[in-house]
Write a protein that holds these residues in place. Structure first.
Motif, PDB file in Angstrom:
ATOM      1  N   ALA A  68       0.826  -1.213   0.000  1.00  0.00           N
ATOM      2  CA  ALA A  68       0.000   0.000   0.000  1.00  0.00           C
ATOM      3  C   ALA A  68       0.861   1.264   0.000  1.00  0.00           C
ATOM      4  O   ALA A  68       0.553   2.226  -0.706  1.00  0.00           O
ATOM      5  CB  ALA A  68      -0.932  -0.010   1.209  1.00  0.00           C
ATOM      6  N   VAL A  69       1.931   1.274   0.777  1.00  0.00           N
ATOM      7  CA  VAL A  69       2.821   2.438   0.824  1.00  0.00           C
ATOM      8  C   VAL A  69       3.577   2.585  -0.486  1.00  0.00           C
ATOM      9  O   VAL A  69       3.791   3.690  -0.994  1.00  0.00           O
ATOM     10  CB  VAL A  69       3.799   2.326   2.016  1.00  0.00           C
ATOM     11  N   GLY A  70       3.982   1.455  -1.051  1.00  0.00           N
ATOM     12  CA  GLY A  70       4.706   1.482  -2.321  1.00  0.00           C
ATOM     13  C   GLY A  70       6.184   1.793  -2.137  1.00  0.00           C
ATOM     14  O   GLY A  70       6.679   1.965  -1.016  1.00  0.00           O
ATOM     15  N   ASN A  71       6.877   1.888  -3.263  1.00  0.00           N
ATOM     16  CA  ASN A  71       8.313   2.187  -3.241  1.00  0.00           C
ATOM     17  C   ASN A  71       8.637   3.159  -4.373  1.00  0.00           C
ATOM     18  O   ASN A  71       9.388   2.847  -5.304  1.00  0.00           O
ATOM     19  CB  ASN A  71       9.123   0.890  -3.371  1.00  0.00           C
ATOM     20  N   GLU A  72       8.054   4.349  -4.279  1.00  0.00           N
ATOM     21  CA  GLU A  72       8.292   5.374  -5.301  1.00  0.00           C
ATOM     22  C   GLU A  72       9.751   5.813  -5.346  1.00  0.00           C
ATOM     23  O   GLU A  72      10.236   6.278  -6.383  1.00  0.00           O
ATOM     24  CB  GLU A  72       7.405   6.597  -5.033  1.00  0.00           C
ATOM     25  N   LEU A  73      10.450   5.663  -4.234  1.00  0.00           N
ATOM     26  CA  LEU A  73      11.853   6.078  -4.173  1.00  0.00           C
ATOM     27  C   LEU A  73      12.798   5.040  -4.773  1.00  0.00           C
ATOM     28  O   LEU A  73      14.005   5.291  -4.899  1.00  0.00           O
ATOM     29  CB  LEU A  73      12.244   6.346  -2.712  1.00  0.00           C
ATOM     30  N   ASN A  74      12.248   3.864  -5.110  1.00  0.00           N
ATOM     31  CA  ASN A  74      13.040   2.784  -5.723  1.00  0.00           C
ATOM     32  C   ASN A  74      14.256   2.397  -4.870  1.00  0.00           C
ATOM     33  O   ASN A  74      15.373   2.220  -5.356  1.00  0.00           O
ATOM     34  CB  ASN A  74      13.515   3.186  -7.131  1.00  0.00           C
ATOM     35  N   ILE A  75      14.028   2.270  -3.583  1.00  0.00           N
ATOM     36  CA  ILE A  75      15.101   1.860  -2.668  1.00  0.00           C
ATOM     37  C   ILE A  75      15.226   0.340  -2.704  1.00  0.00           C
ATOM     38  O   ILE A  75      14.230  -0.382  -2.705  1.00  0.00           O
ATOM     39  CB  ILE A  75      14.806   2.332  -1.232  1.00  0.00           C
ATOM     40  N   THR A  76      16.452  -0.136  -2.722  1.00  0.00           N
ATOM     41  CA  THR A  76      16.735  -1.573  -2.728  1.00  0.00           C
ATOM     42  C   THR A  76      17.400  -1.968  -1.417  1.00  0.00           C
ATOM     43  O   THR A  76      17.968  -1.107  -0.719  1.00  0.00           O
ATOM     44  CB  THR A  76      17.659  -1.935  -3.892  1.00  0.00           C
TER      45      THR A  76
END
Length: 454
Positions: free
Chosen positions: A174-182
């Motif tokens: 739900a929060v997602g990963n728009e920052l594309n952190i790995t």
């Protein structure tokens, strides 16, 4: 006891190896059988030279006969011989009083028993609902997340609270990963944080620390400040304090974030958000969710202490406050009690500090579904729940009450009050009201809070 398997044949060798027992500060078990009580008494008399004389049976019987079973039974006892005897009327009155006390005690016991049974029934029902919901989430919803997340059925199920076993997974999606952190990026920032902590620990004087820290964010990211807040995070759980199983984990996530976002740095309140995520997610996943959650407009405005943005949120909150709770709104206004006095702490920690942890997690469930709007709707739900109490209080008592909410607040009561809150004003929803406030700077200045100026 269950650490080692039982081997009856090998008992004797194990008993004879006394050093093995001494390693654990114990003595090997004795092989002789327990002594009879008479033998123990004889040995005691021989050792001390004293003879034990038991009281005669008649004396013991006399004591038992006249010993009351409880303080309430004292009224049924006859008076000692040196005092006048009870009259017939007094004896009857005492008997009646005693019967009334016993009847009241029985009523209380029956009432408490019914209450316990009701609680147990509700608990069993809740556990059954969680178990059935978990099957639906695991087998139907999560495999088809994008297609089902917005359906009415899923939203209704979501409102009832997520099963703990899937809570972390749903939050991440739900929060997602728009920052594309790995996870690899997390390890990089964690190692950078460890290097910074090492250099800070080697610096002996405060002046050296100030020279090494080129900005306010760097100073706030110091090991000491994070350590101080970690010790204050859910102190009743004892799992985040020094020596606890999650202390180092929480320290790592917070330290890595301060290196990842030096423009934000470490701000008090972050430790509670990170702690809730750590309890529901693995380390790297908790960091990814934490960084993306704090990147949302509302959280970013609060953690960067953007006064103008914060005032817009407070102004939007007051629009719906007046719409839903007009009496309480006027009461607060009469005391010039502005939303920042109680809302800041609620928003900074996403209610994880103000509400019981299980209830805060359920608020997080719907917050992940509805976004920032639900944070302010929850605030209005709390005010609605305690409206009658708050209307009787003055400024000081209201501020104290809302700063430390009652511990007996229940999920059912709070969410029924939240459900009664209408997030619509003149056919405008939260997003529309907030957007109109963003355009109108004058209205933002008009609602400027004195508390924020200081």
């Amino acid at each position: 006891r269950n650490f080692f398997t039982k081997r009856t044949k090998e008992l004797k060798p194990a008993v004879q190896s006394a050093p093995g027992w001494k390693l654990f500060g114990k003595v090997p078990p004795r092989e002789n059988f327990p002594k009879d009580s008479k033998i123990i008494q004889q040995e005691y008399e021989a050792r001390t030279g004293r003879m034990y004389k038991p009281p005669p049976p008649s004396a013991r019987r006399k004591n038992i006969e006249f010993e009351p079973l409880s303080t309430t039974a004292l009224i049924l006892e006859d008076r000692p011989a040196n005092l006048p005897a009870k009259s017939v009327e007094e004896a009857l009155r005492h008997r009646q009083e005693y019967d009334e006390m016993v009847a009241e005690a029985k009523k209380r016991e029956i009432k408490e028993a019914h209450k316990r049974k009701k609680i147990m029934r509700e608990r069993f029902k809740q556990e059954e609902n969680i178990a059935s919901a978990m099957v639906i989430w695991v087998n139907e919803i999560l495999p088809n997340w994008e297609g089902m997340r917005a359906t009415r059925r899923v939203r209704d199920l979501w409102w009832q609270g997520l099963p703990p076993s899937v809570r972390g997974k749903v939050w991440s999606l739900a929060v997602g990963n728009e920052l594309n952190i790995t996870p690899e990026l997390y390890e990089i920032f964690l190692s950078r944080a460890k290097e910074r902590w090492k250099s800070f620990s080697e610096t002996s004087s405060e002046n050296d620390i100030e020279d090494a820290s080129t900005s306010v964010a760097d100073r706030e990211a110091s090991l000491e400040l994070i350590k101080l807040d970690i010790s204050r995070t859910f102190p009743s759980l004892y799992i985040f304090q020094k020596g606890g199983p999650y202390h180092d984990l929480l320290h790592s996530v917070l330290g890595a974030y301060t290196c990842y976002r030096p423009d934000v740095g470490y701000v008090q309140g972050m430790s509670f958000i990170a702690a809730v995520l750590i309890l529901n997610l693995e380390e790297a996943d908790a960091f990814i969710a934490f960084a993306n959650l704090l990147n949302k407009p509302c959280q970013l405005a609060f953690f960067r202490v953007d006064h103008s943005m914060m005032l817009k949120y407070f102004a939007a909150f007051e629009v719906f406050f007046e719409e839903n709770l007009p009496k309480l709104f006027l009461h607060f206004k009469s005391y010039s009690l502005t939303p920042d006095i109680y809302l800041i702490d609620w928003i900074f920690t996403l209610y994880s500090k103000s509400l019981p942890l299980d209830l805060a997690c359920r608020v997080w469930d719907v917050f992940c579904r509805d976004g920032e709007e639900f944070l302010f709707r929850t605030g209005l739900g709390i005010l609605r729940l305690y409206e009658d109490i708050l209307l009787q209080m003055d400024f000081i008592h209201i501020a104290q009450f809302l700063t430390k909410l009652p511990e007996d607040i229940t999920s059912e009561k709070l969410f029924s009050c939240i459900a009664a809150i209408q997030m619509q004003n003149s056919n405008k929803k939260w997003a529309q009201v907030f957007a109109s406030l963003m355009k109108d700077n004058k209205e933002g200045d008009k609602n400027h809070s004195p508390a924020l100026k200081s």
